[in-house]
Design an enzyme around this catalytic site. Structure first.
Site, PDB file in Angstrom:
ATOM      1  N   SER A 260       9.351   2.940  38.673  1.00 18.37           N
ATOM      2  CA  SER A 260       8.260   2.390  39.455  1.00 18.37           C
ATOM      3  C   SER A 260       8.189   0.880  39.265  1.00 18.37           C
ATOM      4  O   SER A 260       9.153   0.166  39.508  1.00 18.37           O
ATOM      5  CB  SER A 260       6.957   3.099  39.076  1.00 18.37           C
ATOM      6  OG  SER A 260       6.000   3.021  40.087  1.00 18.37           O
TER       7      SER A 260
ATOM      8  N   ASP B  29       9.585  10.541  48.031  1.00 19.88           N
ATOM      9  CA  ASP B  29       8.650   9.639  47.357  1.00 19.88           C
ATOM     10  C   ASP B  29       7.778   8.960  48.416  1.00 19.88           C
ATOM     11  O   ASP B  29       8.244   8.122  49.185  1.00 19.88           O
ATOM     12  CB  ASP B  29       9.444   8.590  46.561  1.00 19.88           C
ATOM     13  CG  ASP B  29       8.568   7.773  45.623  1.00 19.88           C
ATOM     14  OD1 ASP B  29       7.344   7.715  45.852  1.00 19.88           O
ATOM     15  OD2 ASP B  29       9.115   7.194  44.667  1.00 19.88           O
TER      16      ASP B  29
ATOM     17  N   HIS C 121       7.612  10.923  43.496  1.00 17.46           N
ATOM     18  CA  HIS C 121       7.723   9.799  42.551  1.00 17.46           C
ATOM     19  C   HIS C 121       7.853  10.359  41.133  1.00 17.46           C
ATOM     20  O   HIS C 121       6.902  10.349  40.346  1.00 17.46           O
ATOM     21  CB  HIS C 121       6.478   8.933  42.697  1.00 17.46           C
ATOM     22  CG  HIS C 121       6.613   7.533  42.178  1.00 17.46           C
ATOM     23  ND1 HIS C 121       7.580   6.656  42.608  1.00 17.46           N
ATOM     24  CD2 HIS C 121       5.882   6.850  41.256  1.00 17.46           C
ATOM     25  CE1 HIS C 121       7.437   5.500  41.985  1.00 17.46           C
ATOM     26  NE2 HIS C 121       6.418   5.593  41.156  1.00 17.46           N
TER      27      HIS C 121
END
Length: 669
Positions: free
Chosen positions: A204, A310, A341
């Site tokens: 991320s 995602d 994610h």
């Protein structure tokens, strides 16, 4: 954890704080595979984790982001083998630079850094330290400026963020300054224990920092492993002018900044608000945070990991970054999962640890273990079922133009190689309460909120691999309108349930251990399994835009009601096989509920599509002939033997230059 704290959509979820890992016994690590006298092919756990050196330094970034009159220092917590230090042997570094170490935690269990009474680090989140320090690596966990124990202000992907980590790489290579305390003058040096060779990793925001540092071309950064990472911050907040979230980067900055930083960083908040207007216009702020143009500077190898579903850091990010790296001939590898994610440690744990171990051994220790000669791509085809490709996208992938046409009912059209007759149109009215799942669920019904176009049932599998575009010519009846285009596999399947909590995984109570533990830092983590759903269709690629950017993708303008506007939407990269018996669908609609915000129109826009000037350019493995064979049910000549006088959609066998960007960096757009 998701980068956007409010969660990936369709549902906006609140931040969940997991319990700390329980202390369990350690599973012995595998021994080295090298034979006596032969060059090593795998690092072995020969160093003591319990007795490792744990220390903190503060690295000078050279910036004064908080305007306190002195340059900012960022905290770097270090753990490294004591035995190597005693013998005067230098070690390479694995580094995770993050804004999350204090505010939110890392990983599936939201682990935070912890410290003893003297301020020395005790717990390093995730398994990297537990597993790799015994194998002869140092692990460095960097607090981005403004977060945890660092000076400065977090600026969400800007100069301060990137310099926070780049300065540490420079210091590890003897080019920067660091100190033993946050405010003192005693220097700390790394050249006595660090080889300078650094690999950055992170999911991320952390992976985004790795992308950004690699894009500076900094010497000493040998490899990066970005997981679910951003390649351009504009594309995190907007899709060609259409807002993806109801806030800008100032919200994230405020969230991750330490309490002290929040008090002194109001000027950065104002800069973020002013520089990122909700109009969706491109500004210099976004140029500073766009790493894709700087792929030409990347010297490190890149191991990309991304979830194809995602909906937080959308798949467009890895697609455009991958294509840019390919064009520059950067050494690279990719894993594409069916999750949202999610970290690979939580969807393919044993294989991930084994592969990451070999990757770092090769690029940081120089071991010739063959990983650089293995297939480039691993793609999850069904939950826990993976295939590999020597190069990605496959060399036979060719940009193939498909055209929508009218069908037997309004809004239920066809999708094929031949263009629609002149004057053919479809009309829909934007319904901000509906989105892609609603549209796909009613693909065979005439509904007012979308226009759907379907292929015939496929006689054989059809694979799409890479990035797509959809060009739309639409006439609105309002001065503003948003557009969505989605690709759908119509047919029953079992997929990872990416819309549920966990985004395709279920966390279990059982733990497995990956490395060595201490009282304060366990190597044992909760196991997971795939969370699946039986579905009647699968949306596998998406793209959105504000129609007002039709003339300039970087600046929106009011539409002229009754006038046709043509715009090309960039769809997220994907690798998907539509099986025989299924149908491929293209759906064009307005607001994709939960994924983009509705337009600022006084009334719901109605848009009329000119089908003659609407098309989808898709990365089909095998090109137009593969599509023709799949949809006709009959065998046809292969492209190299096809008669040049028998064109498809007005074009004979496509030339090699239409191949999509990908393997070897030789693709063209």
């Amino acid at each position: 954890m998701p980068l956007h704290i409010r969660g990936s959509r369709p549902a906006r979820r609140s931040l969940a704080v997991a319990a700390a890992a329980a202390l369990l016994s350690v599973v012995p690590a595998p021994a080295a595979s090298a034979t006596h006298g032969a060059p090593p092919r795998e690092s072995a756990p020969v160093h003591s984790y319990d007795n490792a050196i744990r220390e903190s330094v503060w690295v000078d970034t050279g910036l004064d982001g908080d305007r306190d009159g002195r340059t900012d220092r960022v905290a770097a917590d270090i753990i490294r083998p004591r035995e190597a230090d005693r013998r005067g042997r230098k070690v390479p570094v694995i580094m995770d630079a993050s804004p999350y170490y204090a505010c939110c935690g890392r990983g599936n269990e939201s682990q935070r850094k912890t410290y003893d009474a003297q301020g020395d680090p005790v717990q390093f989140p995730l398994f990297y330290d537990n597993y790799f320090v015994p194998r002869g690596y140092a692990f460095v966990a960097v607090d981005l400026a403004g977060t945890n124990r660092s000076d400065g202000c977090d600026d969400v992907g800007g100069r301060s963020d990137i310099q926070s980590a780049k300065a540490v790489v420079d210091w590890l290579n003897g080019r920067g300054r660091a100190y033993t305390t946050r405010t003192g003058s005693e220097r700390a040096r790394a050249t006595g224990w660090s080889t300078g060779d650094t690999g950055m990793i992170g999911k991320s925001w952390d992976g985004t920092i790795a992308n950004g540092v690699a894009a500076t071309g900094v010497e000493g950064l040998k490899t990066i492993v970005p997981i679910g990472a951003i390649s351009s911050w504009y594309d995190y907040y907007f899709a060609q002018g259409a807002p993806l979230y109801d806030s800008g980067p100032e919200w994230l900055s405020h969230y991750v900044n330490s309490p002290d930083a929040r008090a002194r960083c109001g000027h950065v908040q104002r800069q973020l608000v002013d520089g990122a207007p909700r109009t969706g216009d491109w500004t210099p702020l976004w140029s500073e945070r766009d790493h894709v143009p700087d792929a030409r500077k990347v010297k490190a190898s890149v191991f990309v990991v991304h979830g194809q579903q995602d909906l937080n850091v959308r798949a467009k990010h890895f697609g455009q970054w991958w294509d840019a790296l390919a064009e520059q001939g950067v050494e690279r590898k990719i894993w594409l999962s069916g999750t949202g994610h999610v970290d690979p440690f939580d969807f393919r744990r044993a294989e991930w640890v084994r592969t990451l171990h070999r990757w770092f051994d090769h690029y940081l220790l120089g071991y010739d273990n063959g990983i650089d000669r293995e297939p480039m791509a691993d793609v999850e085809r069904a939950p826990d079922q993976w295939t590999t490709d020597r190069v990605w996208p496959p060399r036979a992938t060719t940009a193939t133009t498909l055209r929508p046409g009218t069908g037997t009912a309004p809004g239920v059209g066809t999708l094929g190689l031949a263009p629609a007759r002149p004057g053919t149109t479809e009309t829909f009215t934007d319904d901000p309460g509906l989105g892609e799942l609603d549209w796909a669920a009613h693909i065979d019904a005439s509904t007012p909120s979308k226009a759907g176009f379907l292929s015939r049932p496929l006689a054989r599998d059809l694979r799409l691999s890479g990035s797509s575009t959809v060009t739309v010519t639409a006439t609105p009846d309002t001065t503003s309108a948003h557009l969505s285009a989605v690709l759908v596999d119509i047919g029953p399947d079992t997929i990872r349930d990416y819309t549920a909590r966990g985004e395709g995984i279920t966390t279990l109570a059982e733990r497995t251990c990956w490395g060595a533990s201490t009282t304060g830092d366990s190597a044992c983590f909760k196991e997971t399994r795939a969370k699946t759903a039986d579905v009647g269709f699968t949306v596998f690629s998406r793209g959105w835009a504000d129609l007002g950017t039709w003339a300039d993708e970087k600046k929106g303008r009011p539409l002229t009601p009754g006038k046709a506007h043509t715009i090309t939407l960039d769809l997220a990269a994907a690798d998907h096989v539509v099986p025989a018996g299924h149908r491929l669908a293209l759906i064009i609609g307005g607001t994709d509920a939960g994924l983009i915000d509705p337009p600022a129109a006084p009334a719901a826009p109605t848009l009329t599509l000119d089908l003659t000037r609407t098309k989808a350019k898709l990365p089909v493995v095998g090109g137009p002939w593969a599509y023709l064979r799949a949809t006709s049910g009959a065998l046809h000549p292969t492209p190299d033997r096809a008669p040049r006088t028998a064109p498809l959609d007005g074009v004979a066998e496509p030339p090699a230059t239409t191949r999509v960007p990908g393997p070897g960096g030789g693709g063209t757009r």
